[in-house]
Design an enzyme around this catalytic site. Sequence first.
Site, PDB file in Angstrom:
ATOM      1  N   GLY A 160      49.151  23.028  41.426  1.00 43.45           N
ATOM      2  CA  GLY A 160      48.973  22.762  42.842  1.00 43.45           C
ATOM      3  C   GLY A 160      49.231  21.295  43.151  1.00 43.45           C
ATOM      4  CG  HIS A 187      51.364  22.116  36.992  1.00 49.93           C
ATOM      5  ND1 HIS A 187      50.877  23.196  36.297  1.00 49.93           N
ATOM      6  CD2 HIS A 187      52.550  22.521  37.530  1.00 49.93           C
ATOM      7  CE1 HIS A 187      51.716  24.206  36.411  1.00 49.93           C
ATOM      8  NE2 HIS A 187      52.749  23.823  37.145  1.00 49.93           N
ATOM      9  CD  GLU A 190      55.739  18.976  40.067  1.00 50.98           C
ATOM     10  OE1 GLU A 190      56.724  19.613  40.464  1.00 50.98           O
ATOM     11  OE2 GLU A 190      54.645  19.523  39.800  1.00 50.98           O
ATOM     12  CG  ASP A 270      58.466  24.181  37.984  1.00 50.38           C
ATOM     13  OD1 ASP A 270      57.421  24.774  37.685  1.00 50.38           O
ATOM     14  OD2 ASP A 270      58.517  23.349  38.889  1.00 50.38           O
TER      15      ASP A 270
END
Length: 393
Positions: A160, A187, A190, A270
């Site tokens: 998220g 994650h 990014e 991804d």
Amino acid sequence: DTSEANIGGLLFPGKDCESLEDYLLAFDITCAVLQSPETLERAAYELAQDCARENIWYLEVRFAPQRHINDEMDGMAVMKAVNDGLERAERDTGIKTGIIVCAMRHYAEEISFYHRKVRDVYPFSTAKELGSHCSLETARLAVMARKSGMNRVVAFDLAGPEANFPPGHHVKAFYEIINTLLASTVHAGEGYGPDSIHEAITHLNANRIGHGTRVLEESERNLLTYIRDRRIAVEVCLTSNLQTKAIGGLDEHPFRSFLNEEVRAPLCTDNRLVSGITLTDEYVLAHEHFKLTNEELRRTILYGFKAAFCPTASAGACCCGPSAGWPSSVWRTESCLRRARASRSLGKIPTMAPGLRPSRTRQRPMSPGPAGPTRASPTPARSAPGPGSGASL
């Protein structure tokens, strides 16, 4: 406007994306049509089927089960549907699969039916508290699914938007995962800087990092050294990083630094659907831009196996099993890449499974094994092994 052109623009935003948050809007559409056991089972099956045709031998499917919970389907039913689809695909194609259960790092009522119900139960909690509670419940769902016999559940993830939602908000969820000996990936790096990566490792004990694109922003490079020396894998997603504006161009991507520093950094898709790519496309892109040598291609492919969350014996079987001559065939990768580029220009690249967002990916090589070339070439055939593609719904 429900015209095909408008829906296509939402599902395949590509380079028109302005940010990671903009990119993630597509999943509101795909998740909305995956709200029954039948659709989830079919989507999981077709994803694995597409990956098998692309010469992927091991696939980790990453998805957020809480986005599919509704009045008629609880969390365990969601997990069973995806597990059943992958089980059927394994029987039909021979591919091996795993499931990564994904929690959302933020809370908002519009995310799903489940999130709206959580607000009803805890009307006085803050969004931060609710986000932490939801991730803990998702971790417990992953553990329960594994204990019930769904051995494809191999890891837990946090995904998220990163900005304002640091990994440290979800310590309780990862404490649950660590205590039950499940692996984890996060994650990080990014949509936010190296602090996000640092916190994913130090607070959540992440075994892998999704993206890690901004790791080089740390001036002293201590974080990169730590990741390399502890064999923490970084799931590299070149096309996605371009589309979400995590980087301004491939020259800004740390992939070349990863290669030079011998960081475990397998190439990943991804999102096969939203990014409109296959893993073959990612290898072609990396080969063309970073001028990879055959040895670097071989290492990148092997990093995928080494970072896989499947048991070591299974990863070893993929490398040395049905096609034991695979490592010696990697020297032919460059000629196969040329065929892949030609096939892509002729429209030979396979389509994606509808409604699925494959995420962190590890694939078998694009070099032909004894059986012949991969699906990217005009005459598809299963050949040499390679690590598989992680996906999200």
